[in-house]
Design a protein around this motif. Structure first.
Motif, PDB file in Angstrom:
ATOM      1  N   THR A  53       0.852  -1.186   0.000  1.00  0.00           N
ATOM      2  CA  THR A  53       0.000   0.000   0.000  1.00  0.00           C
ATOM      3  C   THR A  53       0.890   1.239   0.000  1.00  0.00           C
ATOM      4  O   THR A  53       1.688   1.437   0.910  1.00  0.00           O
ATOM      5  CB  THR A  53      -0.926  -0.002   1.220  1.00  0.00           C
ATOM      6  OG1 THR A  53      -1.695  -1.206   1.192  1.00  0.00           O
ATOM      7  CG2 THR A  53      -1.852   1.193   1.204  1.00  0.00           C
ATOM      8  N   THR A  54       0.750   2.037  -1.034  1.00  0.00           N
ATOM      9  CA  THR A  54       1.533   3.259  -1.179  1.00  0.00           C
ATOM     10  C   THR A  54       0.604   4.395  -1.592  1.00  0.00           C
ATOM     11  O   THR A  54      -0.562   4.172  -1.938  1.00  0.00           O
ATOM     12  CB  THR A  54       2.618   3.095  -2.253  1.00  0.00           C
ATOM     13  OG1 THR A  54       1.982   2.853  -3.514  1.00  0.00           O
ATOM     14  CG2 THR A  54       3.570   1.944  -1.927  1.00  0.00           C
ATOM     15  N   TYR A  97       0.279  -7.699 -12.144  1.00  0.00           N
ATOM     16  CA  TYR A  97       1.068  -6.952 -11.157  1.00  0.00           C
ATOM     17  C   TYR A  97       0.404  -5.614 -10.865  1.00  0.00           C
ATOM     18  O   TYR A  97       0.048  -4.866 -11.778  1.00  0.00           O
ATOM     19  CB  TYR A  97       2.496  -6.718 -11.651  1.00  0.00           C
ATOM     20  CG  TYR A  97       3.305  -5.940 -10.655  1.00  0.00           C
ATOM     21  CD1 TYR A  97       3.748  -6.539  -9.485  1.00  0.00           C
ATOM     22  CD2 TYR A  97       3.581  -4.597 -10.844  1.00  0.00           C
ATOM     23  CE1 TYR A  97       4.462  -5.822  -8.536  1.00  0.00           C
ATOM     24  CE2 TYR A  97       4.289  -3.869  -9.907  1.00  0.00           C
ATOM     25  CZ  TYR A  97       4.724  -4.483  -8.758  1.00  0.00           C
ATOM     26  OH  TYR A  97       5.416  -3.770  -7.824  1.00  0.00           O
ATOM     27  N   TYR A  98       0.262  -5.318  -9.584  1.00  0.00           N
ATOM     28  CA  TYR A  98      -0.230  -4.026  -9.104  1.00  0.00           C
ATOM     29  C   TYR A  98       0.818  -3.507  -8.143  1.00  0.00           C
ATOM     30  O   TYR A  98       1.158  -4.182  -7.178  1.00  0.00           O
ATOM     31  CB  TYR A  98      -1.563  -4.187  -8.371  1.00  0.00           C
ATOM     32  CG  TYR A  98      -2.657  -4.762  -9.222  1.00  0.00           C
ATOM     33  CD1 TYR A  98      -3.480  -3.937  -9.973  1.00  0.00           C
ATOM     34  CD2 TYR A  98      -2.866  -6.133  -9.293  1.00  0.00           C
ATOM     35  CE1 TYR A  98      -4.490  -4.459 -10.769  1.00  0.00           C
ATOM     36  CE2 TYR A  98      -3.865  -6.665 -10.075  1.00  0.00           C
ATOM     37  CZ  TYR A  98      -4.670  -5.829 -10.804  1.00  0.00           C
ATOM     38  OH  TYR A  98      -5.666  -6.351 -11.588  1.00  0.00           O
ATOM     39  N   GLY A  99       1.343  -2.350  -8.416  1.00  0.00           N
ATOM     40  CA  GLY A  99       2.345  -1.793  -7.527  1.00  0.00           C
ATOM     41  C   GLY A  99       3.235  -0.818  -8.261  1.00  0.00           C
ATOM     42  O   GLY A  99       2.937  -0.390  -9.370  1.00  0.00           O
ATOM     43  N   GLU A 100       4.330  -0.485  -7.629  1.00  0.00           N
ATOM     44  CA  GLU A 100       5.253   0.509  -8.174  1.00  0.00           C
ATOM     45  C   GLU A 100       6.484  -0.151  -8.772  1.00  0.00           C
ATOM     46  O   GLU A 100       7.015  -1.103  -8.209  1.00  0.00           O
ATOM     47  CB  GLU A 100       5.684   1.478  -7.070  1.00  0.00           C
ATOM     48  CG  GLU A 100       4.555   2.347  -6.583  1.00  0.00           C
ATOM     49  CD  GLU A 100       5.020   3.377  -5.574  1.00  0.00           C
ATOM     50  OE1 GLU A 100       6.198   3.791  -5.622  1.00  0.00           O
ATOM     51  OE2 GLU A 100       4.203   3.765  -4.732  1.00  0.00           O
ATOM     52  N   SER A 168       8.002  -3.185  -6.412  1.00  0.00           N
ATOM     53  CA  SER A 168       7.622  -3.415  -5.020  1.00  0.00           C
ATOM     54  C   SER A 168       7.152  -4.856  -4.893  1.00  0.00           C
ATOM     55  O   SER A 168       6.599  -5.426  -5.844  1.00  0.00           O
ATOM     56  CB  SER A 168       6.484  -2.480  -4.607  1.00  0.00           C
ATOM     57  OG  SER A 168       6.910  -1.144  -4.638  1.00  0.00           O
ATOM     58  N   SER A 169       7.333  -5.439  -3.724  1.00  0.00           N
ATOM     59  CA  SER A 169       6.902  -6.821  -3.515  1.00  0.00           C
ATOM     60  C   SER A 169       5.381  -6.932  -3.604  1.00  0.00           C
ATOM     61  O   SER A 169       4.660  -5.954  -3.403  1.00  0.00           O
ATOM     62  CB  SER A 169       7.393  -7.332  -2.167  1.00  0.00           C
ATOM     63  OG  SER A 169       6.820  -6.581  -1.127  1.00  0.00           O
ATOM     64  N   ILE A 170       4.903  -8.129  -3.913  1.00  0.00           N
ATOM     65  CA  ILE A 170       3.471  -8.394  -4.005  1.00  0.00           C
ATOM     66  C   ILE A 170       3.223  -9.825  -3.568  1.00  0.00           C
ATOM     67  O   ILE A 170       4.093 -10.687  -3.721  1.00  0.00           O
ATOM     68  CB  ILE A 170       2.939  -8.134  -5.440  1.00  0.00           C
ATOM     69  CG1 ILE A 170       1.405  -8.236  -5.477  1.00  0.00           C
ATOM     70  CG2 ILE A 170       3.608  -9.043  -6.446  1.00  0.00           C
ATOM     71  CD1 ILE A 170       0.783  -7.697  -6.755  1.00  0.00           C
ATOM     72  N   SER A 171       2.048 -10.065  -3.010  1.00  0.00           N
ATOM     73  CA  SER A 171       1.655 -11.402  -2.577  1.00  0.00           C
ATOM     74  C   SER A 171       0.316 -11.752  -3.209  1.00  0.00           C
ATOM     75  O   SER A 171      -0.454 -10.873  -3.596  1.00  0.00           O
ATOM     76  CB  SER A 171       1.523 -11.458  -1.052  1.00  0.00           C
ATOM     77  OG  SER A 171       2.741 -11.112  -0.447  1.00  0.00           O
TER      78      SER A 171
END
Length: 180
Positions: A53-54, A97-100, A168-171
């Motif tokens: 979460t960013t 993928y969702y993230g930075e 960024s890591s993701i699970s």
């Protein structure tokens, strides 16, 4: 005196209902999971993605681009094609993928999803106290190396964590089944 007995009754009901809600793992479930892990031949389909979460993820949520029922920390994947398959010493995957991103994406941005295809390295398996297994290894996509940890449970639930060099890591959480 009466309120004390009501509180005692509520606490007793809560205690016994929590105790009875705990599910026992059967020998068949333990053996089925053990066989999956030993054969190194399984596929995982995820129902949820858990990005870090960013502030950027909060802006994406505010834009309305995420699926219904999603938040910045939990994105619903039901209905979205995704998989991670282990077959012997090989891996293939397509995970949204969702993230930075921390580095530039190649021209055309074709590596938005995590697409692994190749040989796994440093493959280790650890059995947990609850008959679960944690499988750790390294794998590569076209442009990035990932450290991957998969935890499989006797209920055939799965939890996958990926740490990449440029993201960024993701699970992910979902279900595991024999592939083939």
């Amino acid at each position: 005196m009466k309120p004390l007995s009501i509180i005692t009754l509520i606490v007793a009901i809560a205690f016994f209902s929590c105790k009875s809600a705990s599910s026992k793992v059967t020998d068949e479930e333990i053996k089925a999971l053990e066989t999956l892990v030993e054969n190194k031949n399984f596929s995982i389909e995820s129902n949820w993605a858990f990005p870090r979460t960013t502030a950027a993820m909060q802006r994406v949520l505010n834009s309305g681009m995420l699926p219904a029922g999603s938040s910045t920390g939990a994105i619903n994947l039901i209905g979205n094609s995704n998989f991670l398959t282990i077959s012997g010493d090989s891996i293939t995957s397509y995970l949204p993928y969702y993230g930075e991103r921390h580095t530039n994406v190649g021209y055309g941005g074709s590596d938005g999803a995590i697409q692994l295809k190749g040989i796994v390295e440093n493959y280790t398996v650890t059995q947990g106290k609850q008959h679960d297994y944690t499988i750790s290894f390294d794998a590569k996509s076209k442009s990035e190396r990932f450290n991957i940890s998969i935890t499989l449970y006797p209920s055939l639930k799965s939890y996958v964590k990926l740490i990449g060099a440029s993201r960024s890591s993701i699970s992910y959480s979902g279900q595991v089944k024999p592939s083939g």
